[in-house]
Design an enzyme around this catalytic site. Structure first.
Site, PDB file in Angstrom:
ATOM      1  N   GLY A  12      -6.488  -3.006   2.056  1.00 60.54           N
ATOM      2  CA  GLY A  12      -5.944  -1.675   1.776  1.00 60.54           C
ATOM      3  C   GLY A  12      -6.920  -0.773   1.045  1.00 60.54           C
ATOM      4  O   GLY A  12      -6.523   0.037   0.215  1.00 60.54           O
ATOM      5  N   GLY A  16      -6.878   5.402  -2.155  1.00 63.24           N
ATOM      6  CA  GLY A  16      -6.145   5.076  -3.375  1.00 63.24           C
ATOM      7  C   GLY A  16      -6.815   4.065  -4.278  1.00 63.24           C
ATOM      8  O   GLY A  16      -8.023   4.077  -4.501  1.00 63.24           O
ATOM      9  N   ILE A  17      -6.004   3.159  -4.804  1.00 57.87           N
ATOM     10  CA  ILE A  17      -6.469   2.188  -5.791  1.00 57.87           C
ATOM     11  C   ILE A  17      -7.509   1.241  -5.191  1.00 57.87           C
ATOM     12  O   ILE A  17      -8.526   0.940  -5.820  1.00 57.87           O
ATOM     13  CB  ILE A  17      -5.266   1.397  -6.351  1.00 57.87           C
ATOM     14  CG1 ILE A  17      -4.353   2.337  -7.150  1.00 57.87           C
ATOM     15  CG2 ILE A  17      -5.735   0.230  -7.219  1.00 57.87           C
ATOM     16  CD1 ILE A  17      -2.968   1.782  -7.417  1.00 57.87           C
ATOM     17  N   GLY A  18      -7.290   0.775  -3.972  1.00 55.40           N
ATOM     18  CA  GLY A  18      -8.245  -0.123  -3.336  1.00 55.40           C
ATOM     19  C   GLY A  18      -9.614   0.512  -3.185  1.00 55.40           C
ATOM     20  O   GLY A  18     -10.649  -0.118  -3.446  1.00 55.40           O
ATOM     21  N   LYS A  37      -5.909  -0.983   7.931  1.00 56.66           N
ATOM     22  CA  LYS A  37      -5.472  -0.695   9.297  1.00 56.66           C
ATOM     23  C   LYS A  37      -5.913   0.670   9.810  1.00 56.66           C
ATOM     24  O   LYS A  37      -6.047   0.866  11.016  1.00 56.66           O
ATOM     25  CB  LYS A  37      -3.938  -0.771   9.376  1.00 56.66           C
ATOM     26  CG  LYS A  37      -3.381  -2.172   9.255  1.00 56.66           C
ATOM     27  CD  LYS A  37      -1.972  -2.258   9.805  1.00 56.66           C
ATOM     28  CE  LYS A  37      -1.034  -1.251   9.137  1.00 56.66           C
ATOM     29  NZ  LYS A  37       0.331  -1.322   9.707  1.00 56.66           N
ATOM     30  N   TYR A 167      12.109  -4.846  -2.538  1.00 57.62           N
ATOM     31  CA  TYR A 167      10.771  -4.494  -3.024  1.00 57.62           C
ATOM     32  C   TYR A 167      10.363  -5.371  -4.200  1.00 57.62           C
ATOM     33  O   TYR A 167       9.240  -5.876  -4.261  1.00 57.62           O
ATOM     34  CB  TYR A 167      10.710  -3.015  -3.414  1.00 57.62           C
ATOM     35  CG  TYR A 167       9.381  -2.619  -4.040  1.00 57.62           C
ATOM     36  CD1 TYR A 167       8.206  -2.666  -3.294  1.00 57.62           C
ATOM     37  CD2 TYR A 167       9.309  -2.203  -5.370  1.00 57.62           C
ATOM     38  CE1 TYR A 167       6.983  -2.315  -3.859  1.00 57.62           C
ATOM     39  CE2 TYR A 167       8.091  -1.850  -5.948  1.00 57.62           C
ATOM     40  CZ  TYR A 167       6.938  -1.908  -5.184  1.00 57.62           C
ATOM     41  OH  TYR A 167       5.722  -1.559  -5.749  1.00 57.62           O
ATOM     42  N   LYS A 171       7.072  -7.784  -4.343  1.00 55.73           N
ATOM     43  CA  LYS A 171       5.980  -7.663  -5.320  1.00 55.73           C
ATOM     44  C   LYS A 171       5.890  -8.902  -6.197  1.00 55.73           C
ATOM     45  O   LYS A 171       4.791  -9.366  -6.529  1.00 55.73           O
ATOM     46  CB  LYS A 171       6.170  -6.415  -6.198  1.00 55.73           C
ATOM     47  CG  LYS A 171       5.923  -5.110  -5.497  1.00 55.73           C
ATOM     48  CD  LYS A 171       4.562  -5.026  -4.820  1.00 55.73           C
ATOM     49  CE  LYS A 171       3.401  -4.977  -5.781  1.00 55.73           C
ATOM     50  NZ  LYS A 171       2.101  -4.703  -5.068  1.00 55.73           N
TER      51      LYS A 171
END
Length: 276
Positions: A12, A16-18, A37, A167, A171
């Site tokens: 990912g 963003g964060i990745g 992806k 969710y 997580k």
């Protein structure tokens, strides 16, 4: 340069964060495998594996953009094989990819349930399993291997479940991987830790959730700086932890956090989930 020459496989990482974690490591001269992806730009959700690769290279690292569906075993195996062929091994795995749906049970279609479990739980487990032989080689070579799961501390309180059971379970499944794999891999010298934010983080994905005021969030860089501290720590001793970003930074003497605010001077941030 602590991560110079190290190879990071980050799921990912197209945005963003990745991507922030990738760029922080790239600043040391690390090799970054961008396993995600997205190959075509989406105006609502900017960032592709190719645009991320450009940003990684501009930051000083080598990039390998790979289209990969972490729910699919063959896709992950092919991506890991290609990463090893390009860079000679994998030293660090960052399980960052995640799916979210903050919905109660009647409003969570099973297709969405399966997506969250497929990405968050199965994807994390599969990527860890597939990268493990390379992480073992990294440990034997004294290269300080780490697995970092972007998942929360485990808290068995009804409060964290009742609004979005699916969710939370998904997580926490990632966090259970941290708990179990830390114990399983400790004899191998491979660290496994989790990292989670105190506050909501301003990402494109977050902006798609109605009612979120981005001005009351922090930037992804607070997590990338915290992740860097974990990934450069001793893998033999720093394992099995559920780190919170601001607490970890404070432990390293970083207490001035205003620079991470989307709007400097903000005092009241939107709290993230799962932090008691």
């Amino acid at each position: 340069m602590k991560l110079q020459g190290k190879t990071l496989f980050i799921t990912g990482a197209s945005r963003g964060i990745g991507l922030a974690i990738a760029k922080r490591a790239a600043a040391d001269g690390a090799n970054i495998v961008i396993a995600a992806k997205t190959t075509e730009a989406n105006p609502k959700l900017p960032g592709t594996i190719f645009s991320a690769a450009q940003e990684v290279e501009q930051a000083g690292g080598a990039a390998l953009p790979l289209q990969c569906d972490i729910r699919d075993e063959a896709s992950v195996q092919a991506a890991v094989a290609e990463a090893v062929a390009r860079f000679g091994g994998i030293d660090i795995l960052v399980n960052n990819a995640s799916a979210i749906s903050l919905t109660p049970t009647p409003d969570t279609p099973m297709k969405r349930f399966d997506l969250m479990f497929g990405v968050n739980v199965r994807g994390t487990y599969l990527c860890t399993q597939t990268c493990l032989p390379e992480l073992v080689k990294s440990a034997r070579a004294g290269r300080n291997p780490h697995v970092l799961n972007m998942s929360p501390p485990l808290s068995m309180r009804e409060h964290w479940f009742k609004g979005h059971v699916a969710y939370t379970m998904a997580k926490y499944g990632m966090s259970e991987c941290t708990l179990g794999h830390a114990g399983e891999f400790r004899p191998l010298g491979i660290a496994v830790n989790s990292l989670w934010p105190r506050t909501a983080i301003a990402t494109a994905a977050l902006q798609m959730i109605p009612g979120v005021d981005i001005k009351m969030c922090r930037k992804p860089e607070i997590l990338s700086d915290a992740a860097y501290l974990i990934l450069t720590s001793d893998s033999k001793t720093t394992t099995g932890n559920f780190f919170i970003d601001d607490e970890l930074l404070a432990q390293h003497g970083i207490t001035e956090l205003d620079g991470y605010s989307v709007v400097p001077g903000t005092k009241n941030f939107i709290p993230d989930f799962f932090v008691d």
